[in-house]
Design an enzyme around this catalytic site. Structure first.
Site, PDB file in Angstrom:
ATOM      1  N   ASP A 104     -67.411 -56.944 -44.845  1.00 33.47           N
ATOM      2  CA  ASP A 104     -66.132 -57.513 -44.415  1.00 33.47           C
ATOM      3  C   ASP A 104     -65.027 -56.473 -44.310  1.00 33.47           C
ATOM      4  OD1 ASP A 104     -67.095 -60.071 -44.136  1.00 33.47           O
ATOM      5  OD2 ASP A 104     -66.528 -60.711 -46.144  1.00 33.47           O
ATOM      6  N   ARG A 129     -65.653 -58.491 -52.051  1.00 35.74           N
ATOM      7  CA  ARG A 129     -64.755 -57.651 -51.269  1.00 35.74           C
ATOM      8  C   ARG A 129     -63.914 -56.699 -52.125  1.00 35.74           C
ATOM      9  NH1 ARG A 129     -61.658 -60.235 -46.325  1.00 35.74           N
ATOM     10  NH2 ARG A 129     -61.681 -58.007 -45.858  1.00 35.74           N
ATOM     11  N   ARG A 175     -56.060 -67.969 -51.566  1.00 32.63           N
ATOM     12  CA  ARG A 175     -56.418 -66.596 -51.896  1.00 32.63           C
ATOM     13  C   ARG A 175     -55.296 -65.914 -52.687  1.00 32.63           C
ATOM     14  NH1 ARG A 175     -60.595 -64.529 -48.687  1.00 32.63           N
ATOM     15  NH2 ARG A 175     -62.144 -66.174 -48.353  1.00 32.63           N
ATOM     16  N   HIS A 204     -56.107 -68.318 -45.137  1.00 27.49           N
ATOM     17  CA  HIS A 204     -55.138 -67.221 -45.115  1.00 27.49           C
ATOM     18  C   HIS A 204     -53.982 -67.610 -44.199  1.00 27.49           C
ATOM     19  CE1 HIS A 204     -57.947 -63.651 -46.316  1.00 27.49           C
ATOM     20  NE2 HIS A 204     -57.183 -63.985 -47.323  1.00 27.49           N
ATOM     21  N   CYS A 302     -57.322 -60.429 -38.029  1.00 34.32           N
ATOM     22  CA  CYS A 302     -58.099 -60.016 -39.198  1.00 34.32           C
ATOM     23  C   CYS A 302     -58.587 -58.581 -39.055  1.00 34.32           C
ATOM     24  CB  CYS A 302     -59.288 -60.946 -39.418  1.00 34.32           C
ATOM     25  SG  CYS A 302     -58.843 -62.568 -40.064  1.00 34.32           S
TER      26      CYS A 302
END
Length: 309
Positions: A104, A129, A175, A204, A302
């Site tokens: 990612d 991550r 998050r 997000h 992103c």
């Protein structure tokens, strides 16, 4: 590839082949809102990471399905096409080396927020991550950034922190922790407005809202109201009464994960409703195929960290 000629309806968009140059949707002047002045792009500098190790081997958001087939080659083609779009529009793209085992890492926006040369790094919620943050921190330090702060609280950077040109919109609910918003204000020295996300699909802030114009006295945004708590909706309505409002069709394709330079608006290929709305406000939509990257929950934004030096 089928192109969209000037004046063609947005709904007439044909699929853009992976790796091909995306089409621009240019409405006829008569279709544009009469109060809209000519939009002006400003040169941007972006940081991106190629998906050389892209895969979906775990699920940390509703878009990820490890059982579904994923093509790394197609993801790379789509990423290179997105990079070419930015460079074709006159923007500068910096590239960080990908790291094996961090699939990612391609989603660069989650690893740093840069405003006025100050950098606030990332602290990821998921263990999968977590190691990305240090690689991006080292990139900043190696590239001349002297003011780099690493957060104490969970903070997924531009995934939940959106600079409007005047203030920082900060998302929470899935998050980034609310306490990270205060950290962002201290580290970046800018006013912060907290917004609560309530739709798990839009985990997000950058999946539910993005900035169309950050240069004028009144920033212009696009957002999807159902993604936010009632109080946060009221805040957005007060701050941005002229915002572009997206619909559920836009949300279902991560259409709000867009990137604007003040004139050109880079959107996922399927976000034709949103493309039509921003075109009527005087912007030039550019549709890109990010279907493979979306399998991991990502889109144009992103993949794109803005370096605001």
């Amino acid at each position: 590839m089928s192109s969209i000629t000037s004046g063609a309806p947005v709904s007439a968009a044909a699929p853009v082949a992976s790796g091909a140059t995306p089409s621009q949707v240019l409405p006829q002047p008569a279709e544009r809102r009469s109060t809209t002045t000519d939009r002006q792009e400003t040169p941007r500098r972006y940081l991106m990471c190629p998906p050389a190790h892209f895969e979906v081997s775990y699920a940390i958001n509703p878009w990820m399905d490890p059982a579904a087939p994923v093509s790394r080659e197609r993801a790379l083609d789509q990423w290179h096409a997105l990079r070419r779009v930015y460079e074709g529009l006159g923007h500068r793209v910096e590239v960080i080396d990908p790291v094996e085992g961090l699939p990612d890492m391609v989603f660069a926006a989650n690893s740093g927020t840069v405003v006025g040369g100050r950098v606030l790094g990332a602290r990821f919620r998921s263990a999968e991550r977590a190691d990305e943050a240090a690689h991006y921190r080292r990139w900043f330090e190696a590239n001349g950034y002297a003011d780099v702060t690493m957060p104490v609280h969970v903070n997924e950077a531009e995934g939940d922190l959106t600079w409007t040109g005047r203030l920082l919109l900060a998302g929470t609910g899935f998050r980034t922790e609310l306490a990270a918003h205060a950290e962002a204000q201290e580290a970046l020295g800018v006013p912060v407005v907290s917004l609560r996300l309530v739709d798990p699909r839009l985990y997000h802030l950058d999946t539910a809202l993005f900035v169309l114009d950050d240069q004028g006295p009144d920033p212009l945004i696009a957002y999807y109201p159902p993604a936010f708590s009632p109080g946060s909706r009221q805040v957005l309505e007060r701050l941005f009464p002229d915002a572009v409002i997206a619909d559920d069709t836009d949300a279902r394709c991560l259409g709000l994960n867009g990137v604007s330079d003040g004139r050109h608006v880079v959107l996922p290929l399927e976000a034709t409703n949103l493309a039509a709305r921003v075109a009527l406000r005087g912007f030039d939509p550019v549709l890109v195929d990010v279907s493979e990257l979306r399998k991991a929950g990502g889109g144009p934004k992103c993949c794109t960290m803005e370096l605001r030096d």
